[in-house]
Design a protein around this motif. Structure first.
Motif, PDB file in Angstrom:
ATOM      1  N   ALA A   9     -58.157 -32.829  45.588  1.00 16.82           N
ATOM      2  CA  ALA A   9     -57.465 -33.823  46.403  1.00 16.82           C
ATOM      3  C   ALA A   9     -57.432 -33.346  47.845  1.00 16.82           C
ATOM      4  N   ALA A  10     -57.219 -34.290  48.748  1.00 15.03           N
ATOM      5  CA  ALA A  10     -57.115 -33.947  50.163  1.00 15.03           C
ATOM      6  C   ALA A  10     -56.109 -34.867  50.821  1.00 15.03           C
ATOM      7  N   VAL A  11     -55.314 -34.283  51.694  1.00  7.86           N
ATOM      8  CA  VAL A  11     -54.374 -35.051  52.510  1.00  7.86           C
ATOM      9  C   VAL A  11     -54.856 -34.970  53.955  1.00  7.86           C
ATOM     10  N   THR A  12     -55.180 -36.112  54.541  1.00 14.27           N
ATOM     11  CA  THR A  12     -55.640 -36.149  55.925  1.00 14.27           C
ATOM     12  C   THR A  12     -54.547 -36.790  56.770  1.00 14.27           C
TER      13      THR A  12
ATOM     14  N   ILE B  54     -42.981 -43.660  63.270  1.00  9.32           N
ATOM     15  CA  ILE B  54     -43.953 -43.957  62.218  1.00  9.32           C
ATOM     16  C   ILE B  54     -45.148 -43.022  62.341  1.00  9.32           C
ATOM     17  N   SER B  55     -45.802 -42.772  61.199  1.00  8.54           N
ATOM     18  CA  SER B  55     -47.074 -42.063  61.189  1.00  8.54           C
ATOM     19  C   SER B  55     -47.755 -42.373  59.867  1.00  8.54           C
ATOM     20  N   ALA B  56     -48.910 -41.757  59.642  1.00  7.29           N
ATOM     21  CA  ALA B  56     -49.674 -42.113  58.449  1.00  7.29           C
ATOM     22  C   ALA B  56     -50.479 -40.927  57.947  1.00  7.29           C
ATOM     23  N   ALA B  57     -51.075 -41.085  56.784  1.00  8.73           N
ATOM     24  CA  ALA B  57     -51.996 -40.098  56.244  1.00  8.73           C
ATOM     25  C   ALA B  57     -52.890 -40.799  55.219  1.00  8.73           C
ATOM     26  N   ARG B  58     -53.999 -40.177  54.943  1.00  8.41           N
ATOM     27  CA  ARG B  58     -54.907 -40.674  53.924  1.00  8.41           C
ATOM     28  C   ARG B  58     -54.907 -39.690  52.770  1.00  8.41           C
ATOM     29  N   LEU B  59     -54.842 -40.215  51.565  1.00  6.56           N
ATOM     30  CA  LEU B  59     -54.899 -39.405  50.355  1.00  6.56           C
ATOM     31  C   LEU B  59     -56.210 -39.683  49.651  1.00  6.56           C
ATOM     32  N   ASP B  60     -56.984 -38.651  49.395  1.00  2.00           N
ATOM     33  CA  ASP B  60     -58.162 -38.775  48.533  1.00  2.00           C
ATOM     34  C   ASP B  60     -57.920 -37.916  47.312  1.00  2.00           C
ATOM     35  N   ILE B  61     -57.991 -38.514  46.156  1.00  2.00           N
ATOM     36  CA  ILE B  61     -57.753 -37.761  44.921  1.00  2.00           C
ATOM     37  C   ILE B  61     -58.925 -38.030  43.970  1.00  2.00           C
ATOM     38  N   ALA B  62     -59.723 -36.989  43.755  1.00  2.00           N
ATOM     39  CA  ALA B  62     -60.869 -37.127  42.845  1.00  2.00           C
ATOM     40  C   ALA B  62     -60.370 -37.280  41.409  1.00  2.00           C
ATOM     41  N   VAL B  63     -61.261 -37.605  40.510  1.00  2.00           N
ATOM     42  CA  VAL B  63     -60.888 -37.699  39.094  1.00  2.00           C
ATOM     43  C   VAL B  63     -60.285 -36.357  38.660  1.00  2.00           C
ATOM     44  N   GLY B  64     -59.119 -36.425  38.083  1.00  2.00           N
ATOM     45  CA  GLY B  64     -58.444 -35.205  37.662  1.00  2.00           C
ATOM     46  C   GLY B  64     -57.671 -34.513  38.762  1.00  2.00           C
ATOM     47  N   GLY B  65     -57.719 -35.050  39.939  1.00  3.79           N
ATOM     48  CA  GLY B  65     -57.064 -34.401  41.075  1.00  3.79           C
ATOM     49  C   GLY B  65     -55.571 -34.702  41.164  1.00  3.79           C
ATOM     50  N   VAL B  66     -54.888 -33.914  41.992  1.00  2.00           N
ATOM     51  CA  VAL B  66     -53.428 -34.032  42.092  1.00  2.00           C
ATOM     52  C   VAL B  66     -52.936 -33.616  43.480  1.00  2.00           C
ATOM     53  N   VAL B  67     -51.990 -34.362  43.995  1.00  6.81           N
ATOM     54  CA  VAL B  67     -51.217 -33.880  45.153  1.00  6.81           C
ATOM     55  C   VAL B  67     -49.959 -33.266  44.553  1.00  6.81           C
ATOM     56  N   PRO B  68     -49.877 -31.942  44.579  1.00  6.48           N
ATOM     57  CA  PRO B  68     -48.805 -31.257  43.832  1.00  6.48           C
ATOM     58  C   PRO B  68     -47.400 -31.608  44.348  1.00  6.48           C
ATOM     59  N   LEU B  69     -46.429 -31.236  43.577  1.00  5.99           N
ATOM     60  CA  LEU B  69     -45.016 -31.463  43.887  1.00  5.99           C
ATOM     61  C   LEU B  69     -44.689 -31.060  45.328  1.00  5.99           C
ATOM     62  N   HIS B  70     -44.071 -31.988  46.057  1.00  6.32           N
ATOM     63  CA  HIS B  70     -43.761 -31.692  47.453  1.00  6.32           C
ATOM     64  C   HIS B  70     -42.660 -32.606  47.961  1.00  6.32           C
ATOM     65  N   THR B  71     -42.153 -32.283  49.151  1.00  5.36           N
ATOM     66  CA  THR B  71     -41.220 -33.157  49.865  1.00  5.36           C
ATOM     67  C   THR B  71     -41.722 -33.352  51.294  1.00  5.36           C
ATOM     68  N   HIS B  72     -41.213 -34.401  51.905  1.00 11.06           N
ATOM     69  CA  HIS B  72     -41.348 -34.571  53.353  1.00 11.06           C
ATOM     70  C   HIS B  72     -39.939 -34.452  53.908  1.00 11.06           C
TER      71      HIS B  72
ATOM     72  N   GLN C 226     -36.754 -40.222  51.568  1.00 10.31           N
ATOM     73  CA  GLN C 226     -36.836 -38.988  52.371  1.00 10.31           C
ATOM     74  C   GLN C 226     -36.280 -37.768  51.647  1.00 10.31           C
ATOM     75  N   GLY C 227     -37.052 -36.697  51.679  1.00 12.82           N
ATOM     76  CA  GLY C 227     -36.563 -35.406  51.233  1.00 12.82           C
ATOM     77  C   GLY C 227     -36.603 -35.165  49.736  1.00 12.82           C
ATOM     78  N   LEU C 228     -36.958 -36.178  48.938  1.00 11.12           N
ATOM     79  CA  LEU C 228     -36.962 -35.984  47.479  1.00 11.12           C
ATOM     80  C   LEU C 228     -38.319 -35.487  46.986  1.00 11.12           C
ATOM     81  N   LEU C 229     -38.290 -34.655  45.961  1.00 10.94           N
ATOM     82  CA  LEU C 229     -39.518 -34.133  45.353  1.00 10.94           C
ATOM     83  C   LEU C 229     -40.330 -35.280  44.752  1.00 10.94           C
ATOM     84  N   HIS C 230     -41.641 -35.262  45.034  1.00 15.64           N
ATOM     85  CA  HIS C 230     -42.517 -36.281  44.448  1.00 15.64           C
ATOM     86  C   HIS C 230     -43.921 -35.727  44.317  1.00 15.64           C
ATOM     87  N   TYR C 231     -44.753 -36.472  43.646  1.00 14.47           N
ATOM     88  CA  TYR C 231     -46.139 -36.054  43.382  1.00 14.47           C
ATOM     89  C   TYR C 231     -46.973 -37.288  43.162  1.00 14.47           C
ATOM     90  N   GLN C 232     -48.295 -37.110  43.278  1.00 14.89           N
ATOM     91  CA  GLN C 232     -49.242 -38.173  42.955  1.00 14.89           C
ATOM     92  C   GLN C 232     -50.446 -37.540  42.269  1.00 14.89           C
TER      93      GLN C 232
END
Lengths: 212, 212, 212, 212, 212, 212
Positions: free
Chosen positions: B69-72, B87-105, B146-152
């Motif tokens: 996975a990649a966060v741009t 405001i701001s933005a980001a792009r998420l690319d997640i390949a098959v089997g990929g993961v954006v691990p547990l995190h907060t903003h 805001q601030g809560l643990l999440h994943y994708q």
């Protein structure tokens, strides 16, 4: 409680308990020379009473122009003392037949107080395009919510004057006609995004000094 | 109303009534070179259309890595035009089997919009440790407070792509695993504050490049 | 550290230290039925994962209309999960030749991300009436500062789609033409505050359903 | 200036000039029964001095649990007087060997003041995963920025006590271990988003009462 | 999941996906030398754990003065780590018979936590001039809403100590007596705006070092 | 572009693209009957132009009282249209010799605009107890930072009138003398926290209707 005989002693003692507070920020007069930040200008190092005072609204604006009106601002750029304080002001002079054309303030709500004459004012909601309009006489107040289109014009037979206050030090002023016709936005684009006729657009571009 | 014959006269008059507003702040493009303030970066003196535009999210991130996975990001550091705009933005690319691990903003809420593929996403509340999870398909939206643990993670058989928007120009990204294992926080401390076993901690410290 | 043999004991002990936090506010899903406050809607008492999810942007808007465009909102009214989170979204569908006419969002900045086609977009500053315009292709991002007039139109030969995010849960949408021509604001007033010709005003009032 | 002979007259006159201010909002004690809004609870109609006072932090928390620590909150739920005032507090009791495990406060920064014993505390930045750690003795203060992972544990041979203040009335408390292991988040998902081994996840789920 | 054999490979890959976030703002330690802005001081470029730590409240203030009390601040000027974090603190030492005289904090609410002795505290509402007063013992908490007049004094037979926290990094401290009598505000003006007798004003001006 | 022949068709089409925005919040007129929240009053369901208009400042306040002055507020309690808009107003009438005594506004900065006569005004900083004072004539503006002690009095030979605007809808007004002497705060406490003499306190308590 305090006893005059103790004065020389008390003086030095009394001042000590709170002596470490030199950096307290009661206000932040703008140092315009250092450029802006999202929260306003950096604070001027040395201030005096004059920084919290502005004389510019005492003088009537010149209404000898097409709209027969003048807006004299006391925003942070003219009145650095309001920096960071969430407020600013302006003076409106509207001659007989004059108008402050359709406009918005992107960054503040407006409160208008009529000091002389009669002003017809209105604003338009975004949700339902409802028009809220009032005839205002001396002493009347009207409030215009942030970012909504509004206008004021002289509704009487004598010059009108108003003080307007804003809920921010730098409210902005976007005049719809100036945004559309006083720049180089191509006529074809203006027409596309407004449904206005080509002749109308070109006429107003010419009046307001726009090109394209 | 305006008459073309009056144009040369009108032009000069019309511009006068509002001529003193030069310092109005419609926006505040970041001048990154001058360092941050609690409200964002100082404003750049001269801006152009390019300052409000960012191309970096048009290119897929490289997912040839362990997490597939990649966060741009298009945060204020990459896209100075969002400074002060909330405001701001980001792009998420997640390949098959990929993961954006547990995190907060720490500094923003997140709104995720799936543009391709299938994403399984979840967040966990602080009050009751309740898990809120959804399978998201193309066009679906989910919001992460805001601030809560999440994943994708990719829940389908093809690459997934999402645009994420944040409620601030600099949301931050704290990946729990990186915070625990990718630095010099001693293993004994990690174990004490997480209840994880020593072997587990040392294994992940090794994987993520941590020491101690 | 934790030892499986101690589990029955640990369980009851571990939960105790933090048991008094039931009222923590991680989020505040809107209870639209109770009406708004200046900070948003009161919080719904019981929430589920579905409250943080919205499907409505997955479906293309119907562009079979005069402007050949559709705006599909995911504001707090449609997507109560964004209440209090400082963010919301919308989908833009613009057919070939279509346009989202000149408008402002009084209560939010906008970040536009093109997911398909080509969009020509621009906004106009208030200070100098400067036009900032860009041609945006798939993957490009543009930001429009709060309260400023802007527009988007399809600049290519195929349908264009964009996701837009806003820096608030209820950004508002004030279309200049609708504000002027789709209500009962008298033509004479419109003309006075816009300098538009009477025929032009009446024509657009007729098109947009206004009276007066 | 005031002359005692005029008192009966003055009294009635003096009170008049400012008599119309009955709705001034000096404070807004929470009426918890009416539910929350994004800005806090509705205001209680009738308040007394007791609403601004809280006794609950005077009593040591029970540290006879696995973590040998207790967090006693004085958030808006326990102490309704802080509603809308941007501040709240809690008491930390940490027995010898005790720990407040890794956690965040999604909605506030924390300021910790040691009143007894020795506390080892640290937080981790999101940008570079840098660890900031300090040994704190009686009277020492440390600040933990909003939303960042941090922890505290007893670093001495006697019980430690601290008062913590928060920059909001409802800071939240998300304990990483509870978020991962004290609910029904499936072990496979936990493992996927944390890189933890299956045995480790299942062990902690068991300890903390989670399922799945 | 992670396999130790893959470590050298994983390391480089894992770090890549999030490598572009260098400018994230987790905190903003004040660089006092560069002057203030309305939102606080510019951020220091290089920080260490010591920036988030303050020892100054560990030492009792010197109460050998007329008011037999001392306020030791940990505001942004003394403790730059709180800059932008919405919180700060101070230590109150009040000897037997001592008092923190009537004052306001223009820019923050206050939360007081008694760590030793007995404190009598009160504040006065603006709407109805109602007095809210409490006797506070060790461990008790009281909150004082922003901007309202309040006071604290020792109500027992031994020294009292309190930690106070503020809902902002720079709360200010305006002592009514110092504002009136410790400067060059002419006695005639003081009398006019306070109704105090001339002798009283001159006596206190003398005690507090004022002139005029 | 629009063609009159297409009007019946266009009308129905044009309205469709933006039809789902019914809950947009342009403003939030206070429904005072439902009680306050920390961000202001709940919004009234149905509004009209009259909600944004206030006549109460057109009438001179009655200055036949001891202070020879009157403050007529247009705060949210009197003028519900300002709710949530960050602004409010008041009228000051000061007869010859009249004074608005020393006071603060805990919740707003003040901008004063003289419409008639001469006003001497001043405020006092908290950091250094510096007095900032100005003589203001018709048309002059002065700004008073939030929470700082200030006063105004007639400095001329004719009645003075001013419009004051505030940076919030409910600024509050705490008159120092009323806070100290117009309630049941015991004289002994007043003396302890102000250093005033017993006779002085009792005299003013008597004048202002206080007890104790």
């Amino acid at each position: 409680m305090a006893n005059a005989m103790l004065l020389p002693v008390l003086l030095s003692f009394l001042i000590l308990p709170f002596s470490a507070l030199a950096l307290t920020q009661d206000f932040c007069v703008a140092d315009l020379s250092r450029g802006d930040t999202p929260a306003g200008y950096p604070c001027k190092a040395h201030v005096s009473a004059g920084d919290f005072y502005y004389h510019g609204l005492a003088v009537a604006g010149n209404t000898s122009n097409l709209i027969k009106a003048a807006v004299t601002p006391a925003f942070v750029g003219q009145f650095p003392g309001v920096n960071g304080l969430g407020i600013s002001a302006a003076r409106l002079d509207i001659a007989v037949g004059g108008v402050v054309p359709l406009h918005t303030h992107p960054a503040a709500s407006e409160l208008l107080f009529v000091t002389q004459g009669t002003i017809l004012a209105g604003f338009i909601s975004s949700s339902s395009n409802t028009v809220y309009t009032k005839t205002l006489y001396k002493g009347d107040v009207m409030v215009f919510p942030q970012g909504l289109l509004h206008y004021q014009y002289n509704g009487g037979g004598s010059p009108a004057v108003a003080l307007v206050a804003f809920s921010g030090p730098n409210p902005g002023l976007q005049l719809t006609d100036y945004a559309l016709f006083a720049n180089n936005l191509p006529s074809a684009v203006v027409e596309k995004v407004t449904f206005l006729d080509d002749a109308q657009v070109k006429k107003l571009k010419s009046v307001l000094g726009g090109s394209g």
